[in-house]
Design a protein around this motif. Structure first.
Motif, PDB file in Angstrom:
ATOM      1  N   LEU A 150      17.638  -1.921  -6.473  1.00  0.00           N
ATOM      2  CA  LEU A 150      16.183  -2.907  -5.245  1.00  0.00           C
ATOM      3  C   LEU A 150      16.229  -1.121  -4.736  1.00  0.00           C
ATOM      4  N   PHE A 151      14.934  -0.883  -4.404  1.00  0.00           N
ATOM      5  CA  PHE A 151      14.691  -0.027  -3.435  1.00  0.00           C
ATOM      6  C   PHE A 151      14.310  -0.667  -2.176  1.00  0.00           C
ATOM      7  N   VAL A 152      14.413   0.270  -1.623  1.00  0.00           N
ATOM      8  CA  VAL A 152      13.593   0.225  -0.055  1.00  0.00           C
ATOM      9  C   VAL A 152      13.098   0.720  -0.223  1.00  0.00           C
ATOM     10  N   ALA A 153      11.815   0.742   0.729  1.00  0.00           N
ATOM     11  CA  ALA A 153      10.060   0.823   0.667  1.00  0.00           C
ATOM     12  C   ALA A 153       9.571   0.909   1.826  1.00  0.00           C
ATOM     13  N   PRO A 154       8.903   2.472   2.186  1.00  0.00           N
ATOM     14  CA  PRO A 154       7.965   2.221   3.876  1.00  0.00           C
ATOM     15  C   PRO A 154       7.620   0.728   3.461  1.00  0.00           C
ATOM     16  N   ALA A 155       6.649   0.084   4.802  1.00  0.00           N
ATOM     17  CA  ALA A 155       5.816  -0.404   4.851  1.00  0.00           C
ATOM     18  C   ALA A 155       4.806   0.049   4.413  1.00  0.00           C
ATOM     19  N   GLY A 156       3.765  -1.059   5.246  1.00  0.00           N
ATOM     20  CA  GLY A 156       2.159  -0.962   4.308  1.00  0.00           C
ATOM     21  C   GLY A 156       2.029   1.060   5.170  1.00  0.00           C
ATOM     22  N   PRO A 157       0.483   1.507   4.649  1.00  0.00           N
ATOM     23  CA  PRO A 157      -0.406   3.042   4.979  1.00  0.00           C
ATOM     24  C   PRO A 157      -0.391   1.851   6.950  1.00  0.00           C
ATOM     25  N   VAL A 158       0.041   2.691   7.474  1.00  0.00           N
ATOM     26  CA  VAL A 158      -0.964   2.967   9.012  1.00  0.00           C
ATOM     27  C   VAL A 158      -2.007   2.672   8.861  1.00  0.00           C
ATOM     28  N   GLY A 159      -2.553   1.479   9.986  1.00  0.00           N
ATOM     29  CA  GLY A 159      -3.947   1.085   9.430  1.00  0.00           C
ATOM     30  C   GLY A 159      -4.085  -0.188   8.329  1.00  0.00           C
ATOM     31  N   GLY A 160      -3.354  -0.307   7.590  1.00  0.00           N
ATOM     32  CA  GLY A 160      -3.218  -1.239   6.690  1.00  0.00           C
ATOM     33  C   GLY A 160      -4.408  -1.262   5.677  1.00  0.00           C
ATOM     34  N   TYR A 161      -4.070  -2.208   4.941  1.00  0.00           N
ATOM     35  CA  TYR A 161      -5.342  -2.017   3.806  1.00  0.00           C
ATOM     36  C   TYR A 161      -6.226  -3.283   3.460  1.00  0.00           C
ATOM     37  N   GLY A 162      -6.948  -4.029   3.003  1.00  0.00           N
ATOM     38  CA  GLY A 162      -8.026  -4.770   2.746  1.00  0.00           C
ATOM     39  C   GLY A 162      -7.377  -5.658   1.798  1.00  0.00           C
ATOM     40  N   PRO A 163      -7.449  -6.740   2.228  1.00  0.00           N
ATOM     41  CA  PRO A 163      -7.340  -7.863   0.853  1.00  0.00           C
ATOM     42  C   PRO A 163      -8.040  -6.800  -0.745  1.00  0.00           C
ATOM     43  N   VAL A 164      -7.013  -7.218  -1.706  1.00  0.00           N
ATOM     44  CA  VAL A 164      -7.088  -6.359  -3.342  1.00  0.00           C
ATOM     45  C   VAL A 164      -7.374  -7.216  -4.214  1.00  0.00           C
ATOM     46  N   ASP A 165      -8.366  -6.666  -4.593  1.00  0.00           N
ATOM     47  CA  ASP A 165      -8.827  -8.092  -6.267  1.00  0.00           C
ATOM     48  C   ASP A 165      -7.886  -8.010  -6.584  1.00  0.00           C
ATOM     49  N   LEU A 166      -7.845  -9.488  -7.559  1.00  0.00           N
ATOM     50  CA  LEU A 166      -6.528  -8.686  -8.014  1.00  0.00           C
ATOM     51  C   LEU A 166      -6.920  -9.360  -9.442  1.00  0.00           C
ATOM     52  N   ARG A 167      -7.442  -7.996  -9.998  1.00  0.00           N
ATOM     53  CA  ARG A 167      -7.453  -8.157 -11.385  1.00  0.00           C
ATOM     54  C   ARG A 167      -7.253  -7.394 -12.394  1.00  0.00           C
ATOM     55  N   PRO A 168      -6.903  -7.101 -13.413  1.00  0.00           N
ATOM     56  CA  PRO A 168      -5.736  -6.982 -14.432  1.00  0.00           C
ATOM     57  C   PRO A 168      -5.802  -5.475 -14.422  1.00  0.00           C
ATOM     58  N   GLY A 169      -4.490  -4.896 -14.575  1.00  0.00           N
ATOM     59  CA  GLY A 169      -4.408  -3.785 -13.821  1.00  0.00           C
ATOM     60  C   GLY A 169      -3.914  -3.746 -12.333  1.00  0.00           C
ATOM     61  N   ALA A 170      -4.246  -4.003 -11.065  1.00  0.00           N
ATOM     62  CA  ALA A 170      -4.014  -4.418 -10.109  1.00  0.00           C
ATOM     63  C   ALA A 170      -2.707  -4.242  -9.870  1.00  0.00           C
ATOM     64  N   SER A 171      -2.225  -3.992  -8.726  1.00  0.00           N
ATOM     65  CA  SER A 171      -0.835  -4.644  -8.714  1.00  0.00           C
ATOM     66  C   SER A 171      -0.813  -5.684  -7.519  1.00  0.00           C
ATOM     67  N   VAL A 172       0.946  -6.125  -8.328  1.00  0.00           N
ATOM     68  CA  VAL A 172       0.830  -7.331  -7.565  1.00  0.00           C
ATOM     69  C   VAL A 172       2.279  -7.684  -6.850  1.00  0.00           C
ATOM     70  N   ALA A 173       2.934  -8.331  -6.317  1.00  0.00           N
ATOM     71  CA  ALA A 173       3.772  -9.098  -6.095  1.00  0.00           C
ATOM     72  C   ALA A 173       4.388 -10.735  -6.056  1.00  0.00           C
ATOM     73  N   ALA A 174       5.310 -10.485  -6.491  1.00  0.00           N
ATOM     74  CA  ALA A 174       6.238 -11.461  -5.830  1.00  0.00           C
ATOM     75  C   ALA A 174       7.033 -11.874  -5.200  1.00  0.00           C
ATOM     76  N   ALA A 175       6.655 -12.305  -3.946  1.00  0.00           N
ATOM     77  CA  ALA A 175       7.428 -11.769  -2.569  1.00  0.00           C
ATOM     78  C   ALA A 175       8.410 -13.578  -2.105  1.00  0.00           C
ATOM     79  N   ILE A 176      10.070 -12.861  -1.478  1.00  0.00           N
ATOM     80  CA  ILE A 176      10.404 -13.663  -1.335  1.00  0.00           C
ATOM     81  C   ILE A 176      10.182 -14.249   0.263  1.00  0.00           C
ATOM     82  N   SER A 177      10.064 -12.993   0.878  1.00  0.00           N
ATOM     83  CA  SER A 177       9.689 -12.986   2.434  1.00  0.00           C
ATOM     84  C   SER A 177       8.257 -11.799   2.790  1.00  0.00           C
ATOM     85  N   THR A 178       7.632 -11.971   3.773  1.00  0.00           N
ATOM     86  CA  THR A 178       6.167 -11.699   3.617  1.00  0.00           C
ATOM     87  C   THR A 178       6.076 -10.903   5.003  1.00  0.00           C
ATOM     88  N   GLY A 179       5.699 -10.285   5.620  1.00  0.00           N
ATOM     89  CA  GLY A 179       5.576  -9.533   7.435  1.00  0.00           C
ATOM     90  C   GLY A 179       6.244  -8.359   7.273  1.00  0.00           C
TER      91      GLY A 179
END
Length: 530
Positions: A150-179
């Motif tokens: 288990l890794f404890v990681a920071p929240a997203g970057p300051v200011g956030g970021y826009g939705p990413v095109d989920l094409r091959p090679g893009a980072s993706v998460a299978a999430a139990i919770s979000t927010g």
């Protein structure tokens, strides 16, 4: 690319995100093709990676699902590490294995049972975003004892970021919770066909049908550890935020891939947490929990809600010095007019967290009647400081009549303070047999749930041991469930009991935690005749 066309010596290209959301490429050399072994895994492609993007770190968790393109065709996904120093050699899952059940066995494949047994999935570790301080320390310790990466990681970057095109090679998460509190596993997209998407090249938990959040992910950097020993945490991995943009639902979690659909997100439960202190300061946390209760996997309430409460109180008070907490839990369900829940006074944050975990476990795995959870709300009022009195001695009458009320004097010791005396009224039950000596026990009911016990509960959640127990004690209806949760409501103070009868509150306390236990012997005499 069919597996039969993948040959040793081929020079291919891998795609993955090394920092932020931009996809980078690196070299992938095909070393060999490994045949499937009964009871172990399907066929695998043995690869070696190189190039500026990976030379300094090698590959590890977070790279799983990174597609490998040979001659312009998708041959599969990086999926398993081998514990090799430098993390340059790994296995890839053939694309045929990921997108259909049984790919053809390549005639040129060699058998290597030892190599397959040494392989470890690269993306199994969970990533938790939004935890700091003591909450992060608790979940790290629980994961360590449960031997769950288990890794404890920071929240997203300051200011956030826009939705990413989920094409091959893009980072993706299978999430139990979000927010504000995000929990999930991070990997890479391998293949996409319209709205259908495949990733990881290995399972998340291998539970079959799922209903998790399909999210993009932000990569801060790749943490280097050339040893590649996962059991000791000595591994290279992507430091990623699991709090990405929800883009759909993960609907399948099988042996060789996770899969899902871009578009409609899964059913979810809003979790709202508010913590306030006496100075008027407020900390608010809002998260969504993936609702997999219909599939038998719960909604993560017993894990996410306690961590969220711990985090909110920690951020509010900026330390975990002794505090007094008034906490209320409200679970709104469609089947009842009033919310399920309770309100308690606590003299330890851990006590409040424990009760939230118990209530969450009851809801997560209730399955004997329809239950539509609409919202979960937790409110906590925190006051710095704690008064603790330990009951040392008791004195009272040696004889008492049935049904009478007696006064019992108590000597109590204030921790880091002086001794003083108080008295409590105790009713002698009419049902006690006269002419006999009965034992009167007086004890404090202020709490005392230990941090170690809290860690053990988190371990049980990580090990998937909580819930689903069934049996005669399981609530049989929604109203019975509400009663069971309401039974977690307790009144702090001093309690008295004769023999093994249920204890009765004899002194209510709103600001003092009473601890300790003392006993008296009382001979009960018959009631006076009128």
């Amino acid at each position: 690319m069919p597996l039969s066309e993948v040959k040793p010596g081929m020079r291919c290209t891998g795609l993955s995100v090394i920092r932020g959301t931009e996809i980078s490429s690196f070299n992938v050399d095909i070393v060999d093709v490994i045949a499937a072994e009964t009871g172990l895994s399907g066929p695998r492609i043995l690869i070696r990676v190189s190039g500026p993007a990976v030379d300094d770190t090698g590959i590890g968790p977070g790279f799983s699902g990174s597609p490998v393109y040979c001659d312009g065709h998708n041959a599969g996904a990086i999926s398993e590490g081998l514990g090799e120093y430098g993390n340059e050699v790994a296995l890839a899952t053939p694309i045929e294995e990921m997108i259909r059940d049984r790919p053809p066995q390549p005639a040129s494949a060699r058998h290597d049972r030892t190599l397959l047994r040494a392989a470890r999935p690269l993306g199994t570790p969970l990533t938790v975003s939004g935890l700091t301080g003591r909450a992060a320390a608790l979940v790290r310790e629980a994961a360590r004892r449960a031997q769950t990466p288990l890794f404890v990681a920071p929240a997203g970057p300051v200011g956030g970021y826009g939705p990413v095109d989920l094409r091959p090679g893009a980072s993706v998460a299978a999430a139990i919770s979000t927010g504000d509190l995000a929990l999930g596993a991070v990997g890479a997209v391998t293949y996409r066909d319209g709205e259908d998407l495949w990733a990881f090249g290995h399972p998340f938990e291998e539970l079959g049908k799922r209903a998790l959040f399909l999210q993009d992910a932000y990569i801060y950097t790749v943490i280097q550890n050339p040893l590649g020993i996962q059991d000791f945490g000595a591994i290279t991995y992507k430091l990623a935020s699991a709090d990405g943009n929800v883009q759909g639902a993960v609907t399948s979690d099988k042996a060789d891939a996770i899969a899902g659909k871009v578009g409609t997100p899964p059913g979810s439960i809003p979790l709202h947490i508010v913590a306030r202190n006496s100075a008027g300061e407020t900390v608010t946390q809002d998260s969504l929990l993936a609702d997999e209760r219909d599939l038998g996997w719960g909604a993560g309430i017993s894990f996410v809600a306690p961590l969220g409460l711990t985090q909110a109180v920690g951020r509010l008070m900026r330390d975990f010095a002794p505090s007094t907490v008034r906490m209320c839990l409200r679970i709104r369900v469609r089947e009842l007019r009033r919310p399920m829940g309770f309100c308690n006074q606590y003299f330890s944050v851990d006590d409040a967290v424990s009760d939230v975990s118990q209530a969450g476990d009851l809801v997560d795995f209730f399955s004997l009647a329809p239950l539509h959870v609409e919202r979960i709300a937790i409110g906590a009022r925190v006051r710095r400081g704690l008064k603790e009195d330990v009951i040392l001695r008791a004195h009272g009458p040696r004889r008492a009549r049935q049904g009478s009320r007696i006064r019992v004097g108590l000597t109590v010791q204030r921790r880091r303070g002086a001794r003083h005396r108080i008295s409590v009224p105790v009713r002698v039950p009419r049902s006690l047999k006269p002419g006999q000596v009965h034992r009167l026990t007086i004890r404090g009911g202020g709490g005392g749930f230990s941090e170690d016990a809290l860690v053990e509960e988190l371990i049980a959640v990580l090990d998937a041991e909580l819930g689903g127990g069934g049996g005669s004690s399981e609530p049989k209806s929604v109203r019975a469930l509400a009663r069971r949760i309401h039974a977690l409501q307790r009144v702090p103070g001093i309690y008295a009991r004769f023999d093994r009868r249920p204890p009765r509150l004899v002194r209510r306390s709103g600001d003092v935690s009473y601890e300790g236990r003392v006993r008296l012997k009382v001979r009960v005499t018959p009631r006076a005749r009128r």
